[in-house]
Design a protein around this motif. Structure first.
Motif, PDB file in Angstrom:
ATOM      1  N   LEU A  90       0.827  -1.209   0.000  1.00 16.90           N
ATOM      2  CA  LEU A  90       0.000   0.000   0.000  1.00 16.90           C
ATOM      3  C   LEU A  90       0.862   1.259   0.000  1.00 16.90           C
ATOM      4  CD1 LEU A  90      -2.726  -1.055   2.596  1.00 16.90           C
ATOM      5  CD2 LEU A  90      -3.039  -0.775   0.118  1.00 16.90           C
ATOM      6  N   TYR A  91       1.883   1.268   0.830  1.00 21.68           N
ATOM      7  CA  TYR A  91       2.785   2.414   0.929  1.00 21.68           C
ATOM      8  C   TYR A  91       3.517   2.651  -0.391  1.00 21.68           C
ATOM      9  CZ  TYR A  91       6.632   5.343   2.579  1.00 21.68           C
ATOM     10  OH  TYR A  91       7.545   6.352   2.740  1.00 21.68           O
ATOM     11  N   LYS A  92       4.075   1.582  -0.954  1.00 20.48           N
ATOM     12  CA  LYS A  92       4.824   1.665  -2.209  1.00 20.48           C
ATOM     13  C   LYS A  92       3.930   2.181  -3.334  1.00 20.48           C
ATOM     14  CE  LYS A  92       5.803  -2.207  -4.151  1.00 20.48           C
ATOM     15  NZ  LYS A  92       5.215  -2.525  -5.418  1.00 20.48           N
ATOM     16  N   ASP A  93       2.694   1.682  -3.400  1.00 20.86           N
ATOM     17  CA  ASP A  93       1.760   2.142  -4.435  1.00 20.86           C
ATOM     18  C   ASP A  93       1.435   3.621  -4.272  1.00 20.86           C
ATOM     19  OD1 ASP A  93       1.767  -0.423  -5.447  1.00 20.86           O
ATOM     20  OD2 ASP A  93      -0.210  -0.949  -4.635  1.00 20.86           O
ATOM     21  N   ALA A  94       1.245   4.067  -3.037  1.00 20.67           N
ATOM     22  CA  ALA A  94       0.931   5.477  -2.786  1.00 20.67           C
ATOM     23  C   ALA A  94       2.114   6.367  -3.162  1.00 20.67           C
ATOM     24  CB  ALA A  94       0.542   5.684  -1.319  1.00 20.67           C
ATOM     25  N   LYS A 100       4.881   9.532  -9.750  1.00 18.89           N
ATOM     26  CA  LYS A 100       4.502   9.474 -11.165  1.00 18.89           C
ATOM     27  C   LYS A 100       3.394  10.462 -11.508  1.00 18.89           C
ATOM     28  CE  LYS A 100       6.033   4.754 -11.440  1.00 18.89           C
ATOM     29  NZ  LYS A 100       5.658   3.348 -11.523  1.00 18.89           N
ATOM     30  N   GLY A 101       3.007  11.304 -10.544  1.00 11.97           N
ATOM     31  CA  GLY A 101       2.027  12.348 -10.822  1.00 11.97           C
ATOM     32  C   GLY A 101       0.585  11.881 -10.868  1.00 11.97           C
ATOM     33  N   GLY A 102       0.308  10.773 -10.239  1.00  8.99           N
ATOM     34  CA  GLY A 102      -1.043  10.228 -10.302  1.00  8.99           C
ATOM     35  C   GLY A 102      -2.006  10.760  -9.249  1.00  8.99           C
ATOM     36  N   MET A 103      -1.513  11.467  -8.257  1.00  3.64           N
ATOM     37  CA  MET A 103      -2.400  11.979  -7.207  1.00  3.64           C
ATOM     38  C   MET A 103      -2.654  13.460  -7.457  1.00  3.64           C
ATOM     39  SD  MET A 103      -1.082  10.143  -3.737  1.00  3.64           S
ATOM     40  CE  MET A 103      -2.611   9.671  -2.964  1.00  3.64           C
ATOM     41  N   ASP A 104      -3.920  13.818  -7.500  1.00  2.00           N
ATOM     42  CA  ASP A 104      -4.301  15.208  -7.731  1.00  2.00           C
ATOM     43  C   ASP A 104      -4.463  15.947  -6.398  1.00  2.00           C
ATOM     44  OD1 ASP A 104      -4.418  14.859 -10.511  1.00  2.00           O
ATOM     45  OD2 ASP A 104      -6.470  14.098 -10.376  1.00  2.00           O
TER      46      ASP A 104
END
Length: 106
Positions: A90-94, A100-104
Motif C-alpha cells: 500500500l505504501y509503495k503504491d501510494a 509518477k504524478g497520479g495523485m491530484d
C-alpha cells in the motif's frame, strides 16, 4: 541506497528472508545489504527482538566444526510478515502515485 531503514522495514526484510528458508545471521545480512547500507552488527539486535516477540525461533546446527545459529519463522511471524507485506504494498503504491504524478491536489 539512500533511503533509511526503519524498524518495520527491517522486520519485513528479515521475516521475508527467513520465510523462504531457515537462515543464519550472516546469510540474512547479505540479502539485506542488497537494499541497504547497514552494517552486520545492526542485524543481530533485530533478530534478538524478533525472537523475543515470538516471530522467530533459533536453533544451532553444526557447520565446519562449530555451531551456526539458524532462525526459523513462527506462525505468529508469518502473520506479521503478511501484514507488513500488505502495508508495504500500500505504501509503495501510494509513493509511486505521487512520484509518477497520479495523485491530484484539490
Amino acid at each position: 541506497m539512500i533511503f533509511p531503514m526503519n524498524t518495520p522495514m527491517f522486520d519485513l526484510l528479515v521475516l521475508a528472508v527467513v520465510d523462504r528458508e531457515d537462515s543464519y545471521g550472516y546469510q540474512i545480512s547479505q540479502v539485506i545489504k542488497q537494499v541497504s547500507n547497514t552494517k552486520d552488527s545492526t542485524l543481530y539486535p533485530v533478530l534478538r527482538r524478533l525472537q523475543e516477540q515470538n516471530y522467530l525461533t533459533a536453533y544451532d546446527q553444526p557447520y565446519q566444526g562449530r555451531n551456526r545459529k539458524y532462525y526459523r519463522i513462527t506462525d505468529e511471524g508469518k502473520q506479521t510478515f503478511e501484514m507488513l507485506s500488505k502495508e508495504w504494498s500500500l505504501y509503495k503504491d501510494a509513493v509511486d502515485q505521487v512520484v509518477k504524478g497520479g495523485m491530484d491536489i484539490e
